[in-house]
Every structure is written in structure tokens, then in C-alpha cells.
Design a protein around this motif. Structure first.
Motif, PDB file in Angstrom:
ATOM      1  N   ASN A  30      -3.185   0.300  -3.800  1.00  0.00           N
ATOM      2  CA  ASN A  30      -2.101  -0.878  -4.823  1.00  0.00           C
ATOM      3  C   ASN A  30      -3.343  -1.772  -4.879  1.00  0.00           C
ATOM      4  O   ASN A  30      -3.274  -3.043  -5.465  1.00  0.00           O
ATOM      5  CB  ASN A  30      -0.928  -0.729  -4.822  1.00  0.00           C
ATOM      6  CG  ASN A  30      -0.257   0.841  -5.474  1.00  0.00           C
ATOM      7  OD1 ASN A  30      -0.166   1.046  -6.469  1.00  0.00           O
ATOM      8  ND2 ASN A  30       0.427   0.821  -4.763  1.00  0.00           N
ATOM      9  N   ASP A  92      -1.543  -0.863   1.584  1.00  0.00           N
ATOM     10  CA  ASP A  92      -0.430  -0.281   0.682  1.00  0.00           C
ATOM     11  C   ASP A  92      -1.074   1.384   0.240  1.00  0.00           C
ATOM     12  O   ASP A  92      -2.337   1.162  -0.142  1.00  0.00           O
ATOM     13  CB  ASP A  92       0.326  -0.897   0.143  1.00  0.00           C
ATOM     14  CG  ASP A  92      -0.577  -1.604  -1.109  1.00  0.00           C
ATOM     15  OD1 ASP A  92      -0.130  -2.581  -1.806  1.00  0.00           O
ATOM     16  OD2 ASP A  92      -1.495  -0.834  -1.467  1.00  0.00           O
ATOM     17  N   SER A  93      -0.179   2.416  -0.072  1.00  0.00           N
ATOM     18  CA  SER A  93      -0.298   3.252  -0.231  1.00  0.00           C
ATOM     19  C   SER A  93      -0.086   4.028  -1.683  1.00  0.00           C
ATOM     20  O   SER A  93       1.331   3.440  -1.501  1.00  0.00           O
ATOM     21  CB  SER A  93      -1.018   4.130   0.171  1.00  0.00           C
ATOM     22  OG  SER A  93      -1.185   5.339  -0.318  1.00  0.00           O
ATOM     23  N   PRO A  94      -0.103   4.435  -2.766  1.00  0.00           N
ATOM     24  CA  PRO A  94       1.057   4.584  -3.771  1.00  0.00           C
ATOM     25  C   PRO A  94       1.450   5.918  -3.319  1.00  0.00           C
ATOM     26  O   PRO A  94       2.767   5.929  -3.757  1.00  0.00           O
ATOM     27  CB  PRO A  94      -0.452   5.117  -5.415  1.00  0.00           C
ATOM     28  CG  PRO A  94      -0.771   4.981  -4.975  1.00  0.00           C
ATOM     29  CD  PRO A  94      -1.772   4.232  -3.533  1.00  0.00           C
ATOM     30  N   THR A  96       2.960   6.238  -0.428  1.00  0.00           N
ATOM     31  CA  THR A  96       4.048   5.905   0.436  1.00  0.00           C
ATOM     32  C   THR A  96       5.008   4.989  -0.035  1.00  0.00           C
ATOM     33  O   THR A  96       4.775   4.242  -1.332  1.00  0.00           O
ATOM     34  CB  THR A  96       3.786   5.055   1.466  1.00  0.00           C
ATOM     35  OG1 THR A  96       2.873   4.362   1.260  1.00  0.00           O
ATOM     36  CG2 THR A  96       3.369   6.731   2.231  1.00  0.00           C
ATOM     37  N   GLY A  97       6.282   4.326  -0.267  1.00  0.00           N
ATOM     38  CA  GLY A  97       7.866   3.303  -0.215  1.00  0.00           C
ATOM     39  C   GLY A  97       7.172   2.629   0.708  1.00  0.00           C
ATOM     40  O   GLY A  97       6.882   2.740   1.303  1.00  0.00           O
ATOM     41  N   ALA A  98       7.968   1.832   0.369  1.00  0.00           N
ATOM     42  CA  ALA A  98       9.028   0.279   0.935  1.00  0.00           C
ATOM     43  C   ALA A  98       7.962  -0.505   0.829  1.00  0.00           C
ATOM     44  O   ALA A  98       7.946  -1.332   2.120  1.00  0.00           O
ATOM     45  CB  ALA A  98       9.179   0.686   2.110  1.00  0.00           C
ATOM     46  N   ASN A  99       6.946  -1.041   0.364  1.00  0.00           N
ATOM     47  CA  ASN A  99       5.384  -0.884   0.711  1.00  0.00           C
ATOM     48  C   ASN A  99       5.004  -1.601   2.548  1.00  0.00           C
ATOM     49  O   ASN A  99       5.115  -2.223   2.395  1.00  0.00           O
ATOM     50  CB  ASN A  99       5.939  -2.877   0.039  1.00  0.00           C
ATOM     51  CG  ASN A  99       5.070  -3.911   0.014  1.00  0.00           C
ATOM     52  OD1 ASN A  99       5.598  -4.993   1.152  1.00  0.00           O
ATOM     53  ND2 ASN A  99       4.153  -3.429   0.123  1.00  0.00           N
ATOM     54  N   ASN A 100       4.600   0.279   2.468  1.00  0.00           N
ATOM     55  CA  ASN A 100       4.528   0.163   3.955  1.00  0.00           C
ATOM     56  C   ASN A 100       3.201  -0.314   3.881  1.00  0.00           C
ATOM     57  O   ASN A 100       2.249  -0.124   2.957  1.00  0.00           O
ATOM     58  CB  ASN A 100       4.547   1.318   3.963  1.00  0.00           C
ATOM     59  CG  ASN A 100       5.739   1.863   4.385  1.00  0.00           C
ATOM     60  OD1 ASN A 100       6.880   1.286   4.725  1.00  0.00           O
ATOM     61  ND2 ASN A 100       5.608   3.271   4.908  1.00  0.00           N
ATOM     62  N   LEU A 101       2.560  -1.256   5.082  1.00  0.00           N
ATOM     63  CA  LEU A 101       1.481  -1.399   4.868  1.00  0.00           C
ATOM     64  C   LEU A 101       0.236  -1.310   6.185  1.00  0.00           C
ATOM     65  O   LEU A 101       1.868  -1.300   6.659  1.00  0.00           O
ATOM     66  CB  LEU A 101       1.061  -3.230   5.072  1.00  0.00           C
ATOM     67  CG  LEU A 101       1.574  -3.530   3.951  1.00  0.00           C
ATOM     68  CD1 LEU A 101       1.971  -5.412   4.280  1.00  0.00           C
ATOM     69  CD2 LEU A 101       1.305  -3.515   2.794  1.00  0.00           C
TER      70      LEU A 101
END
Lengths: 113, 112
Positions: A30, A92-94, A96-101
Motif C-alpha cells: 500500500n 506494508d502489505s494489503p 495484513t492488518g493493523a498497519n504492520n510494517l
């Protein structure tokens, strides 16, 4: 894994020169962010570029993003001794949630006065 | 304005001892909270994240655990430290969504 990889691992330049650091990643994103870390300190956010952007500027910083090559570059122009730090890209990756970096291993920049 | 605190700044602990690192955030509500570990000269490894009170997700199996007893408090714990737990531990928060994360000053943990 999603983790980014920066190159070079270390870069040493003279004050006033430009510094270019590169980052590659593996899956769709993202956003891609660049952070700076002074030795023994926390990370400081520098700039965020979204997946639909190709270039972004902030002061002496210029970031490019090429999603087709899954790569980004950070250019610091007219470097100063105070720019000496480690620089990390984070994606980040679409998926995974919670805006994991996911952070790369960083480029250690040394600017020689 | 928002601020993030971590303590202690440095910690030296013997192998097998317990651990408790605390992180608190001020000036925001319902933040996402993160614990990272950084080995010397390396990048950050995400250990835990939390999207709300009592909600903890673990990214890496290990002998560490995390808890979020209050909205703006995030605690990293261990019952028995290992040598390999040495590192620089960073807490971070963000308001949710795909935004930047704000980092605390970190805790340097040395396990002897």
C-alpha cells in the motif's frame, strides 16, 4: 517474506555530495516509508510514498517508487554531517492488518565533514 | 501533542531472570501499539502488535509475551530471559490505517 532490503549496506560520502540509497521488496504494497535512526535511538519517520505515487519530495529528500520493479530509492541532496545515521525502508502489505510494517536491514550513511 | 515513553532506557539482566519493559503513549486514544527488537547493526523485527486493550498478536514465537492492560500502555515481558534476548527494544504507535509509525526512544537490554 515481505521484508525490504536496502543497498548499499554502508555508504560514506563527503559533505555536500548526494547520497542515494535503494530498497527492494517482494510483495505488493500500500505504501513504502523511509525512516532514519541515529545510533542508539528510536526511528524517525522521514517520508511516505503511496503505491500510486512515483516520486515525492520533502526538503532535501527525494523518494522514488517503481512498483513494477518493487523498488524505491531515497536521495539526500547536499548532504550534511548531521545526516549521518542509518536509513531504513519499511513496507506494508494489503494482506495484513493493523498497519504492520516490514523493515529492511538498513543503510548506514556516514557523511564526512 | 502525542508522545511515547519507554523505560528503562538500559537494562542488564542475568540469564533466567524475568523481564518487564513498559511503553506508554500520551495524547491519543485507541492507538495501534507495536513492540520491535533490533539486533546490533540489523533491521527491526516485529515481535507483537495490538489494536486494542487485551488484543495481542504475536509475530515471532519466542519466550517473550506482551500485554495491553490499558488503552495506552503496552508491556513486554519474559519469565526467564535467554542470552539471545539481548537487543534494542523499540515500542511504536500509530493511529491506525496505513500511516507512519511513531517510535519511542528504545530500551537497550543486555542479558549476561
Amino acid at each position: 517474506s515481505q521484508q525490504g532490503e536496502e543497498d548499499p549496506q554502508a555508504l560514506s560520502i563527503q559533505e555536500g555530495e548526494n547520497a542515494t540509497m535503494n530498497c527492494s521488496y517482494k510483495t505488493s504494497i500500500n505504501n513504502l516509508q523511509w525512516y532514519r535512526q541515529n545510533s542508539g535511538r528510536g526511528l524517525v519517520h522521514l517520508i511516505l510514498i503511496r503505491s500510486n505515487e512515483r516520486e515525492k519530495h520533502s526538503g532535501r529528500l527525494r523518494v522514488t517508487l517503481d512498483t513494477s520493479k518493487k523498488s524505491s530509492s531515497l536521495l539526500i541532496t547536499a548532504s550534511r554531517a548531521a545526516d549521518t545515521a542509518s536509513y531504513f525502508c519499511a513496507t506494508d502489505s494489503p494482506l495484513t492488518g493493523a498497519n504492520n510494517l516490514f523493515f529492511g536491514t538498513g543503510t548506514r550513511l556516514t557523511v564526512i565533514p | 501533542s502525542q508522545t511515547i515513553h519507554q523505560w528503562p532506557a538500559t537494562l542488564v539482566q542475568p540469564v533466567g531472570s524475568p523481564l518487564s519493559l513498559e511503553c506508554t503513549v500520551e495524547g491519543t486514544s485507541n492507538p495501534n501499539l507495536y513492540w520491535y527488537r533490533q539486533a546490533a547493526g540489523r533491521g527491526l523485527q516485529l515481535l507483537f502488535y495490538s489494536v486494542g486493550i487485551g488484543q495481542i498478536s504475536s509475530e515471532v514465537p519466542q519466550n517473550l509475551s506482551a500485554s495491553r492492560p490499558q488503552d495506552r500502555q503496552f508491556i513486554l515481558s519474559s519469565k526467564k530471559l535467554l542470552l539471545s534476548d539481548s537487543g534494542f527494544y523499540l515500542c511504536a504507535w500509530n493511529p491506525g490505517g496505513f500511516n507512519e509509525q511513531f517510535f519511542g526512544p528504545g530500551t537497550r537490554l543486555t542479558v549476561l
